[in-house]
Scaffold this motif. Structure first.
Motif, PDB file in Angstrom:
ATOM      1  N   SER A   1     -35.943 -21.872  37.259  1.00  0.00           N
ATOM      2  CA  SER A   1     -35.955 -20.590  37.982  1.00  0.00           C
ATOM      3  C   SER A   1     -36.932 -20.613  39.148  1.00  0.00           C
ATOM      4  O   SER A   1     -36.604 -20.183  40.259  1.00  0.00           O
ATOM      5  N   ARG A   2     -38.122 -21.119  38.903  1.00  0.00           N
ATOM      6  CA  ARG A   2     -39.126 -21.167  39.970  1.00  0.00           C
ATOM      7  C   ARG A   2     -38.692 -22.130  41.070  1.00  0.00           C
ATOM      8  O   ARG A   2     -38.805 -21.821  42.261  1.00  0.00           O
ATOM      9  N   ALA A   3     -38.149 -23.276  40.692  1.00  0.00           N
ATOM     10  CA  ALA A   3     -37.700 -24.245  41.695  1.00  0.00           C
ATOM     11  C   ALA A   3     -36.614 -23.646  42.584  1.00  0.00           C
ATOM     12  O   ALA A   3     -36.657 -23.794  43.818  1.00  0.00           O
ATOM     13  N   MET A   4     -35.645 -22.954  41.995  1.00  0.00           N
ATOM     14  CA  MET A   4     -34.579 -22.338  42.793  1.00  0.00           C
ATOM     15  C   MET A   4     -35.115 -21.239  43.696  1.00  0.00           C
ATOM     16  O   MET A   4     -34.706 -21.110  44.846  1.00  0.00           O
ATOM     17  N   GLU A   5     -36.030 -20.440  43.178  1.00  0.00           N
ATOM     18  CA  GLU A   5     -36.596 -19.370  43.993  1.00  0.00           C
ATOM     19  C   GLU A   5     -37.342 -19.946  45.198  1.00  0.00           C
ATOM     20  O   GLU A   5     -37.211 -19.457  46.318  1.00  0.00           O
ATOM     21  N   ILE A   6     -38.098 -20.996  44.980  1.00  0.00           N
ATOM     22  CA  ILE A   6     -38.829 -21.633  46.079  1.00  0.00           C
ATOM     23  C   ILE A   6     -37.850 -22.205  47.097  1.00  0.00           C
ATOM     24  O   ILE A   6     -38.032 -22.035  48.308  1.00  0.00           O
ATOM     25  N   ALA A   7     -36.800 -22.868  46.633  1.00  0.00           N
ATOM     26  CA  ALA A   7     -35.806 -23.437  47.556  1.00  0.00           C
ATOM     27  C   ALA A   7     -35.188 -22.342  48.421  1.00  0.00           C
ATOM     28  O   ALA A   7     -35.014 -22.516  49.634  1.00  0.00           O
ATOM     29  N   ARG A   8     -34.875 -21.225  47.813  1.00  0.00           N
ATOM     30  CA  ARG A   8     -34.283 -20.116  48.590  1.00  0.00           C
ATOM     31  C   ARG A   8     -35.277 -19.561  49.610  1.00  0.00           C
ATOM     32  O   ARG A   8     -34.908 -19.282  50.752  1.00  0.00           O
ATOM     33  N   VAL A   9     -36.529 -19.394  49.204  1.00  0.00           N
ATOM     34  CA  VAL A   9     -37.542 -18.888  50.130  1.00  0.00           C
ATOM     35  C   VAL A   9     -37.732 -19.850  51.309  1.00  0.00           C
ATOM     36  O   VAL A   9     -37.916 -19.432  52.447  1.00  0.00           O
ATOM     37  N   LEU A  10     -37.640 -21.148  51.037  1.00  0.00           N
ATOM     38  CA  LEU A  10     -37.791 -22.142  52.097  1.00  0.00           C
ATOM     39  C   LEU A  10     -36.557 -22.248  52.997  1.00  0.00           C
ATOM     40  O   LEU A  10     -36.588 -22.944  54.003  1.00  0.00           O
ATOM     41  N   GLY A  11     -35.483 -21.573  52.633  1.00  0.00           N
ATOM     42  CA  GLY A  11     -34.294 -21.568  53.472  1.00  0.00           C
ATOM     43  C   GLY A  11     -33.324 -22.703  53.210  1.00  0.00           C
ATOM     44  O   GLY A  11     -32.520 -23.040  54.084  1.00  0.00           O
ATOM     45  N   TYR A  12     -33.377 -23.294  52.026  1.00  0.00           N
ATOM     46  CA  TYR A  12     -32.364 -24.290  51.683  1.00  0.00           C
ATOM     47  C   TYR A  12     -30.988 -23.641  51.780  1.00  0.00           C
ATOM     48  O   TYR A  12     -30.812 -22.501  51.355  1.00  0.00           O
ATOM     49  N   GLN A  13     -30.028 -24.369  52.327  1.00  0.00           N
ATOM     50  CA  GLN A  13     -28.674 -23.848  52.469  1.00  0.00           C
ATOM     51  C   GLN A  13     -27.917 -24.034  51.163  1.00  0.00           C
ATOM     52  O   GLN A  13     -27.649 -25.161  50.764  1.00  0.00           O
ATOM     53  N   GLU A  14     -27.599 -22.947  50.501  1.00  0.00           N
ATOM     54  CA  GLU A  14     -26.873 -22.951  49.241  1.00  0.00           C
ATOM     55  C   GLU A  14     -27.386 -24.012  48.269  1.00  0.00           C
ATOM     56  O   GLU A  14     -26.637 -24.896  47.842  1.00  0.00           O
ATOM     57  N   PRO A  15     -28.668 -23.941  47.899  1.00  0.00           N
ATOM     58  CA  PRO A  15     -29.187 -24.944  46.968  1.00  0.00           C
ATOM     59  C   PRO A  15     -28.534 -24.795  45.602  1.00  0.00           C
ATOM     60  O   PRO A  15     -28.172 -23.688  45.188  1.00  0.00           O
ATOM     61  N   THR A  16     -28.357 -25.921  44.936  1.00  0.00           N
ATOM     62  CA  THR A  16     -27.885 -25.879  43.554  1.00  0.00           C
ATOM     63  C   THR A  16     -28.872 -26.661  42.704  1.00  0.00           C
ATOM     64  O   THR A  16     -29.672 -27.445  43.223  1.00  0.00           O
ATOM     65  N   ILE A  17     -28.798 -26.411  41.414  1.00  0.00           N
ATOM     66  CA  ILE A  17     -29.774 -27.021  40.520  1.00  0.00           C
ATOM     67  C   ILE A  17     -29.058 -27.599  39.301  1.00  0.00           C
ATOM     68  O   ILE A  17     -28.069 -27.036  38.833  1.00  0.00           O
TER      69      ILE A  17
END
Length: 182
Positions: free
Chosen positions: A130-146
């Motif tokens: 959850s934390r990793a995905m939230e950080i990726a979204r805040v950093l502007g990753y384009q449609e990150p998946t996990i």
């Protein structure tokens, strides 16, 4: 209440890997001397499964030096493990500086930009997702998946308790970022 909310966030992480991504990012964990720790080996084995399924062709392995005097950074230890497992070394990009999940993803994003990659599959343990995905979204990753793996070797009470603290720190850091203080 806060702890309950964070525990709920940790427990609500869902593994949802993309069928195809430009790169797979393995988030670091500790080295035991010259070898990946048992927990890091779990992440590596999980990433190898995703790689062999054809979800991505290249890896970014992310993690700095655990302590002064260690022979390998987390990234170098991961690279060595992947090469021994048959991954061509030219498919592995090292991010050797990160000391946190935020830095793992920030510095990996810079490698992605240099290589012209847009999409990433982030691989870690379920309690960390959850934390990793939230950080990726805040950093502007384009449609990150996990893609998440469950641990059979880590003491979950310890790691989930630590994750409650790490998630709390991330929320404070995020507020500072929003204010432009970091």
């Amino acid at each position: 209440m806060w702890t309950g909310y964070i525990v709920w966030k940790i427990e609500s992480a869902v593994s949802a890997p993309a069928e195809q991504a430009d790169v797979g990012i393995i988030l670091g964990a500790s080295m035991w001397g010259e070898e990946p720790s048992p927990g890091l080996r779990e992440r590596l084995e999980h990433a190898l499964e995703e790689y062999r399924q054809g979800r991505f062709e290249s890896f970014i392995v992310s993690g700095g030096l655990d302590a002064p005097g260690m022979k390998y950074t987390e990234a170098e230890g991961m690279r060595n493990y992947l090469v021994q497992a048959g991954v061509p070394e030219e498919r592995i990009y090292l991010e050797n500086e990160a000391t946190s999940t935020y830095e793992n993803l920030l510095f990996s994003q810079q490698i992605m930009q240099e290589q012209g990659w847009v999409t990433a599959l982030i691989m870690t343990h379920d309690y960390h997702g959850s934390r990793a995905m939230e950080i990726a979204r805040v950093l502007g990753y384009q449609e990150p998946t996990i893609s998440l793996t469950e641990s059979t070797v880590l003491p979950m009470a310890k790691h989930k308790s630590r994750e409650v603290l790490a998630y709390t720190k991330w929320k404070m850091d995020r507020a500072l970022l929003a204010l432009g203080w970091r």
